[in-house]
Design a protein around this motif. Structure first.
Motif, PDB file in Angstrom:
ATOM      1  N   ILE A   5       0.835  -1.200   0.000  1.00 35.36           N
ATOM      2  CA  ILE A   5       0.000   0.000   0.000  1.00 35.36           C
ATOM      3  C   ILE A   5       0.873   1.255   0.000  1.00 35.36           C
ATOM      4  O   ILE A   5       1.887   1.310   0.703  1.00 35.36           O
ATOM      5  CB  ILE A   5      -0.885   0.022   1.271  1.00 35.36           C
ATOM      6  CG1 ILE A   5      -1.716  -1.250   1.369  1.00 35.36           C
ATOM      7  CG2 ILE A   5      -1.766   1.266   1.313  1.00 35.36           C
ATOM      8  CD1 ILE A   5      -2.276  -1.496   2.761  1.00 35.36           C
ATOM      9  N   ILE A   6       0.440   2.253  -0.760  1.00 37.18           N
ATOM     10  CA  ILE A   6       1.022   3.591  -0.661  1.00 37.18           C
ATOM     11  C   ILE A   6      -0.096   4.529  -0.225  1.00 37.18           C
ATOM     12  O   ILE A   6      -1.213   4.452  -0.734  1.00 37.18           O
ATOM     13  CB  ILE A   6       1.661   4.074  -1.997  1.00 37.18           C
ATOM     14  CG1 ILE A   6       2.355   5.434  -1.842  1.00 37.18           C
ATOM     15  CG2 ILE A   6       0.654   4.143  -3.122  1.00 37.18           C
ATOM     16  CD1 ILE A   6       3.724   5.386  -1.268  1.00 37.18           C
ATOM     17  N   ILE A   7       0.193   5.370   0.754  1.00 36.69           N
ATOM     18  CA  ILE A   7      -0.745   6.390   1.216  1.00 36.69           C
ATOM     19  C   ILE A   7      -0.051   7.726   0.982  1.00 36.69           C
ATOM     20  O   ILE A   7       1.070   7.927   1.459  1.00 36.69           O
ATOM     21  CB  ILE A   7      -1.091   6.216   2.705  1.00 36.69           C
ATOM     22  CG1 ILE A   7      -1.605   4.806   2.995  1.00 36.69           C
ATOM     23  CG2 ILE A   7      -2.118   7.265   3.142  1.00 36.69           C
ATOM     24  CD1 ILE A   7      -1.692   4.463   4.476  1.00 36.69           C
ATOM     25  N   ALA A   8      -0.701   8.629   0.244  1.00 34.96           N
ATOM     26  CA  ALA A   8      -0.037   9.880  -0.119  1.00 34.96           C
ATOM     27  C   ALA A   8      -0.991  11.065  -0.049  1.00 34.96           C
ATOM     28  O   ALA A   8      -2.177  10.936  -0.333  1.00 34.96           O
ATOM     29  CB  ALA A   8       0.530   9.760  -1.534  1.00 34.96           C
ATOM     30  N   GLY A   9      -0.431  12.213   0.344  1.00 38.43           N
ATOM     31  CA  GLY A   9      -1.225  13.437   0.421  1.00 38.43           C
ATOM     32  C   GLY A   9      -0.367  14.578   0.907  1.00 38.43           C
ATOM     33  O   GLY A   9       0.862  14.490   0.914  1.00 38.43           O
ATOM     34  N   PHE A  10      -1.006  15.653   1.322  1.00 39.86           N
ATOM     35  CA  PHE A  10      -0.294  16.795   1.884  1.00 39.86           C
ATOM     36  C   PHE A  10       0.105  16.488   3.319  1.00 39.86           C
ATOM     37  O   PHE A  10      -0.608  15.768   4.026  1.00 39.86           O
ATOM     38  CB  PHE A  10      -1.172  18.052   1.886  1.00 39.86           C
ATOM     39  CG  PHE A  10      -1.413  18.632   0.534  1.00 39.86           C
ATOM     40  CD1 PHE A  10      -0.358  18.946  -0.309  1.00 39.86           C
ATOM     41  CD2 PHE A  10      -2.701  18.883   0.092  1.00 39.86           C
ATOM     42  CE1 PHE A  10      -0.572  19.491  -1.564  1.00 39.86           C
ATOM     43  CE2 PHE A  10      -2.933  19.423  -1.157  1.00 39.86           C
ATOM     44  CZ  PHE A  10      -1.867  19.729  -1.989  1.00 39.86           C
ATOM     45  N   GLY A  11       1.230  17.049   3.751  1.00 38.76           N
ATOM     46  CA  GLY A  11       1.603  16.958   5.152  1.00 38.76           C
ATOM     47  C   GLY A  11       0.510  17.582   6.004  1.00 38.76           C
ATOM     48  O   GLY A  11      -0.096  18.579   5.614  1.00 38.76           O
ATOM     49  N   GLY A  12       0.204  16.967   7.129  1.00 35.64           N
ATOM     50  CA  GLY A  12      -0.844  17.470   8.009  1.00 35.64           C
ATOM     51  C   GLY A  12      -2.174  16.761   7.832  1.00 35.64           C
ATOM     52  O   GLY A  12      -3.093  16.955   8.615  1.00 35.64           O
ATOM     53  N   GLN A  13      -2.291  15.897   6.788  1.00 34.20           N
ATOM     54  CA  GLN A  13      -3.533  15.154   6.566  1.00 34.20           C
ATOM     55  C   GLN A  13      -3.563  13.837   7.346  1.00 34.20           C
ATOM     56  O   GLN A  13      -4.547  13.118   7.271  1.00 34.20           O
ATOM     57  CB  GLN A  13      -3.732  14.849   5.076  1.00 34.20           C
ATOM     58  CG  GLN A  13      -4.127  16.042   4.253  1.00 34.20           C
ATOM     59  CD  GLN A  13      -4.385  15.665   2.807  1.00 34.20           C
ATOM     60  OE1 GLN A  13      -3.539  15.122   2.114  1.00 34.20           O
ATOM     61  NE2 GLN A  13      -5.596  15.961   2.359  1.00 34.20           N
ATOM     62  N   GLY A  14      -2.508  13.529   8.043  1.00 31.43           N
ATOM     63  CA  GLY A  14      -2.473  12.284   8.804  1.00 31.43           C
ATOM     64  C   GLY A  14      -2.022  11.085   7.990  1.00 31.43           C
ATOM     65  O   GLY A  14      -2.265   9.941   8.376  1.00 31.43           O
ATOM     66  N   VAL A  15      -1.340  11.338   6.880  1.00 28.04           N
ATOM     67  CA  VAL A  15      -0.863  10.269   6.008  1.00 28.04           C
ATOM     68  C   VAL A  15       0.089   9.341   6.758  1.00 28.04           C
ATOM     69  O   VAL A  15      -0.089   8.121   6.777  1.00 28.04           O
ATOM     70  CB  VAL A  15      -0.170  10.882   4.757  1.00 28.04           C
ATOM     71  CG1 VAL A  15       0.595   9.836   3.979  1.00 28.04           C
ATOM     72  CG2 VAL A  15      -1.194  11.582   3.885  1.00 28.04           C
ATOM     73  N   LEU A  16       1.123   9.927   7.378  1.00 24.39           N
ATOM     74  CA  LEU A  16       2.119   9.104   8.077  1.00 24.39           C
ATOM     75  C   LEU A  16       1.507   8.405   9.276  1.00 24.39           C
ATOM     76  O   LEU A  16       1.802   7.235   9.549  1.00 24.39           O
ATOM     77  CB  LEU A  16       3.316   9.956   8.494  1.00 24.39           C
ATOM     78  CG  LEU A  16       4.050  10.689   7.352  1.00 24.39           C
ATOM     79  CD1 LEU A  16       5.223  11.473   7.899  1.00 24.39           C
ATOM     80  CD2 LEU A  16       4.484   9.737   6.273  1.00 24.39           C
ATOM     81  N   SER A  17       0.624   9.096   9.987  1.00 21.28           N
ATOM     82  CA  SER A  17      -0.044   8.486  11.143  1.00 21.28           C
ATOM     83  C   SER A  17      -0.903   7.307  10.714  1.00 21.28           C
ATOM     84  O   SER A  17      -0.911   6.265  11.373  1.00 21.28           O
ATOM     85  CB  SER A  17      -0.923   9.507  11.858  1.00 21.28           C
ATOM     86  OG  SER A  17      -0.138  10.548  12.366  1.00 21.28           O
ATOM     87  N   MET A  18      -1.626   7.468   9.612  1.00 16.24           N
ATOM     88  CA  MET A  18      -2.475   6.390   9.123  1.00 16.24           C
ATOM     89  C   MET A  18      -1.629   5.156   8.809  1.00 16.24           C
ATOM     90  O   MET A  18      -1.976   4.040   9.186  1.00 16.24           O
ATOM     91  CB  MET A  18      -3.237   6.847   7.873  1.00 16.24           C
ATOM     92  CG  MET A  18      -4.289   5.878   7.423  1.00 16.24           C
ATOM     93  SD  MET A  18      -5.281   6.377   5.964  1.00 16.24           S
ATOM     94  CE  MET A  18      -4.814   8.035   5.594  1.00 16.24           C
ATOM     95  N   GLY A  19      -0.517   5.370   8.151  1.00 16.77           N
ATOM     96  CA  GLY A  19       0.378   4.255   7.840  1.00 16.77           C
ATOM     97  C   GLY A  19       0.947   3.616   9.090  1.00 16.77           C
ATOM     98  O   GLY A  19       1.041   2.386   9.192  1.00 16.77           O
TER      99      GLY A  19
END
Length: 180
Positions: A5-19
Motif C-alpha cells: 500500500i502507498i498512502i499519499a497526500g499533503f503533510g498534516g492530513q495524517g498520512v504518516l499516522s495512518m500508515g
C-alpha cells in the motif's frame, strides 16, 4: 497474504499516522510489516507518503515500484501514484482533494468523501480515520478492534479520550466508500 500500500497526500492530513497505525495493527496481529515514510522538509503543507506492506511471510524489501492499493488524498499524489497501481489493483481517493479523477480502466477506483464527512460531523481531526475505514472495508487486512488498540499505543495518553471518536470515524469510513 501480502498487501502493498502507498498512502499519499499533503503533510498534516495524517498520512504518516495512518500508515503507522496500520503497520502497528499488523504487528499486533502477528503479521510481517514494513512502514517506510517519505516526506520533505515542508512536512506540513508539503507532500508526504508512506509505504506499508503487510504480509504473512517475510518481506524481502520495503522499496516498491508498484502497489496493490494506492490511497491518494490530493491531486499531486494521484498524478504520481495512479500509474504505479498494479493492474487489477485499487485506487482510493478523497473526493475533496481531487480535480481530475482517475482515468485507468485496468484498476478499481473508489472515492471516499472523507473531508466532506469529517467537516459535516465536526470530526476534522479524524479525517485520516475515515480513509482508513474505507481501506479496511475493501481489504480487511487487520481488524477494526486492532486498529483502535494500535491507535491507543500510538497516541499520547492525553488524547485517549478521542479513541471512541476515532473508532466512529473508522466505522463511518467503511460506510461511505464507493466504487466509481
Amino acid at each position: 497474504m501480502k498487501h502493498e500500500i502507498i498512502i499519499a497526500g499533503f503533510g498534516g492530513q495524517g498520512v504518516l499516522s495512518m500508515g503507522k497505525i496500520l503497520a502497528y495493527a499488523g504487528l499486533m496481529e502477528g503479521k510481517e510489516v514494513s512502514w517506510m515514510p517519505a516526506y520533505g522538509p515542508e512536512q506540513r503543507g508539503g507532500t508526504a507518503n508512506v509505504t506499508v506492506i503487510l504480509s504473512d511471510d517475510p518481506i524481502s524489501s520495503p522499496v516498491l515500484s508498484k502497489y496493490d492499493t494506492a490511497i491518494c488524498l490530493n491531486q499531486p499524489s494521484l498524478d504520481k501514484f495512479q500509474p504505479r497501481v498494479k493492474a487489477g489493483g485499487d485506487l482510493i481517493y478523497d473526493s475533496f482533494g481531487i480535480q481530475d479523477k482517475p482515468t485507468r480502466n485496468d484498476i478499481h477506483s473508489f472515492h471516499i468523501p472523507a473531508m466532506e464527512t469529517a467537516a459535516e460531523l465536526q470530526m476534522m481531526k479524524c479525517f485520516n480515520m475515515f480513509v482508513l475505514g474505507g481501506l479496511l472495508k475493501l481489504h480487511p487486512i487487520v481488524k477494526v478492534e486492532t486498529v483502535i488498540k494500535a491507535l491507543k499505543k500510538t497516541l499520547p495518553e492525553r488524547h485517549w479520550h478521542l479513541l471512541p471518536t476515532n473508532e466512529q470515524a473508522v466505522l463511518k469510513g467503511m460506510e461511505i466508500i464507493a466504487a466509481e
